[in-house]
Design a protein around this motif. Sequence first.
Motif, PDB file in Angstrom:
ATOM      1  N   TYR A   1      20.505   5.450  -4.641  1.00 16.92           N
ATOM      2  CA  TYR A   1      21.428   4.365  -4.989  1.00 16.92           C
ATOM      3  C   TYR A   1      20.678   3.223  -5.668  1.00 16.92           C
ATOM      4  CZ  TYR A   1      25.248   1.013  -4.664  1.00 16.92           C
ATOM      5  OH  TYR A   1      26.240   0.114  -4.971  1.00 16.92           O
ATOM      6  N   HIS A   2      19.514   2.875  -5.149  1.00 21.22           N
ATOM      7  CA  HIS A   2      18.713   1.803  -5.736  1.00 21.22           C
ATOM      8  C   HIS A   2      18.342   2.135  -7.181  1.00 21.22           C
ATOM      9  CE1 HIS A   2      14.914  -0.947  -5.380  1.00 21.22           C
ATOM     10  NE2 HIS A   2      15.882  -1.506  -6.082  1.00 21.22           N
TER      11      HIS A   2
ATOM     12  N   ASN B   1      29.520   0.190  -4.528  1.00 16.60           N
ATOM     13  CA  ASN B   1      29.549   1.650  -4.431  1.00 16.60           C
ATOM     14  C   ASN B   1      30.974   2.181  -4.330  1.00 16.60           C
ATOM     15  OD1 ASN B   1      29.878   0.506  -1.844  1.00 16.60           O
ATOM     16  ND2 ASN B   1      29.189   2.400  -0.850  1.00 16.60           N
ATOM     17  N   ARG B   2      31.961   1.294  -4.312  1.00 15.22           N
ATOM     18  CA  ARG B   2      33.369   1.700  -4.289  1.00 15.22           C
ATOM     19  C   ARG B   2      33.986   1.417  -5.653  1.00 15.22           C
ATOM     20  NH1 ARG B   2      36.799  -2.823  -3.682  1.00 15.22           N
ATOM     21  NH2 ARG B   2      35.614  -4.733  -3.284  1.00 15.22           N
TER      22      ARG B   2
ATOM     23  N   PHE C   1      31.138  -0.274 -16.285  1.00 15.98           N
ATOM     24  CA  PHE C   1      30.534   1.044 -16.353  1.00 15.98           C
ATOM     25  C   PHE C   1      30.128   1.524 -14.958  1.00 15.98           C
ATOM     26  CE2 PHE C   1      29.635  -0.782 -20.574  1.00 15.98           C
ATOM     27  CZ  PHE C   1      30.196   0.213 -21.371  1.00 15.98           C
ATOM     28  N   SER C   2      29.929   2.831 -14.853  1.00 15.56           N
ATOM     29  CA  SER C   2      29.474   3.460 -13.618  1.00 15.56           C
ATOM     30  C   SER C   2      28.255   4.320 -13.908  1.00 15.56           C
ATOM     31  CB  SER C   2      30.578   4.340 -13.015  1.00 15.56           C
ATOM     32  OG  SER C   2      31.734   3.590 -12.725  1.00 15.56           O
ATOM     33  N   TYR C   3      27.492   4.592 -12.844  1.00 11.67           N
ATOM     34  CA  TYR C   3      26.343   5.484 -12.981  1.00 11.67           C
ATOM     35  C   TYR C   3      26.088   6.161 -11.650  1.00 11.67           C
ATOM     36  CZ  TYR C   3      21.843   7.267 -14.549  1.00 11.67           C
ATOM     37  OH  TYR C   3      20.807   8.092 -14.909  1.00 11.67           O
TER      38      TYR C   3
ATOM     39  N   LYS D   1      27.012   6.677  -6.330  1.00 14.54           N
ATOM     40  CA  LYS D   1      27.586   6.146  -7.575  1.00 14.54           C
ATOM     41  C   LYS D   1      27.703   4.629  -7.486  1.00 14.54           C
ATOM     42  CE  LYS D   1      31.596   6.705 -10.644  1.00 14.54           C
ATOM     43  NZ  LYS D   1      32.876   7.427 -10.833  1.00 14.54           N
ATOM     44  N   VAL D   2      27.322   3.954  -8.552  1.00 12.20           N
ATOM     45  CA  VAL D   2      27.389   2.493  -8.635  1.00 12.20           C
ATOM     46  C   VAL D   2      28.388   2.104  -9.716  1.00 12.20           C
ATOM     47  CG1 VAL D   2      26.096   0.357  -8.886  1.00 12.20           C
ATOM     48  CG2 VAL D   2      24.945   2.398  -8.033  1.00 12.20           C
TER      49      VAL D   2
END
Length: 266
Positions: A53-54, A135-136, A77-79, A85-86
């Motif tokens: 996650y970091h 993270n949501r 954006f997400s990754y 997932k962030v």
Amino acid sequence: MIPTIMAGVVSCKQNSFVCGLLFLFMITSQASAQNSFVSCDNNKGNYTADSTYHTNLNTLLSTLTSNTQIDYGFYNFSYGQNSDKVNAIGLCRGDVEPDECRSCLNDARHNLTQLCPNQKEAILYHEKCMLRYSNRSIFGLLEINPSYYMFNINNATDVYRFNQVLSNLMRILTGVAASGDSRRKYAAGNTVASNNQTIYGAVQCTPDLTQQDCYLCLVGAIAEIPTCCGGKIGARVGRPSCNIRYENYSFYQEPTVYAPAPAPSL
């Protein structure tokens, strides 16, 4: 320098460690200093250094503003995948030029990750930009907390008349901003109150909100003014999904006029 006081207005659960470590700090650059508000939410989970996650968070934030075709100040954006997932949102004030916007958000990411070193959800409000991650899923959702407000310590000379004119200005700006497109929901303008005193106002939503949710967010933020800042000649209310500001001096530039967004392909 205009004197201001800042305070947090946050809905907290009992025993929540000050709503996830809320604090006020000053960011000083060579050119200026700007008030900022940060919330690090311990209730939404933590991550460890060098975890997946970091790594995903650092990757997302370091590339968030890399798309130079985005010139309207909104990045979402997400990754990553699954629990690692962030999701991140960056929003600049509607009058801020692209280069300054990217600079503000890059400063915000450095400050936010330093001040919230292991929280999976955090938000930072600068004067000209806002950055949040989680993270949501946070896209397209109306969210009002954590919120904050600031106000000028000086009172209007004719509070009743000032409030009347201010209310009308904010109502008009809210309608304009809420009707914006998926790139930009922002409006700014001014009007004259008593004693030829001009009131300058600006309102903004994250453009991923629907027109109705943007309207509801702004109306709710404006409704906080009498409680937090009634009769003051300047104030700000910030929420994750929207923000409002008014002053007795001009604090914004005339925004760039963008061509209408292209219609979605069928």
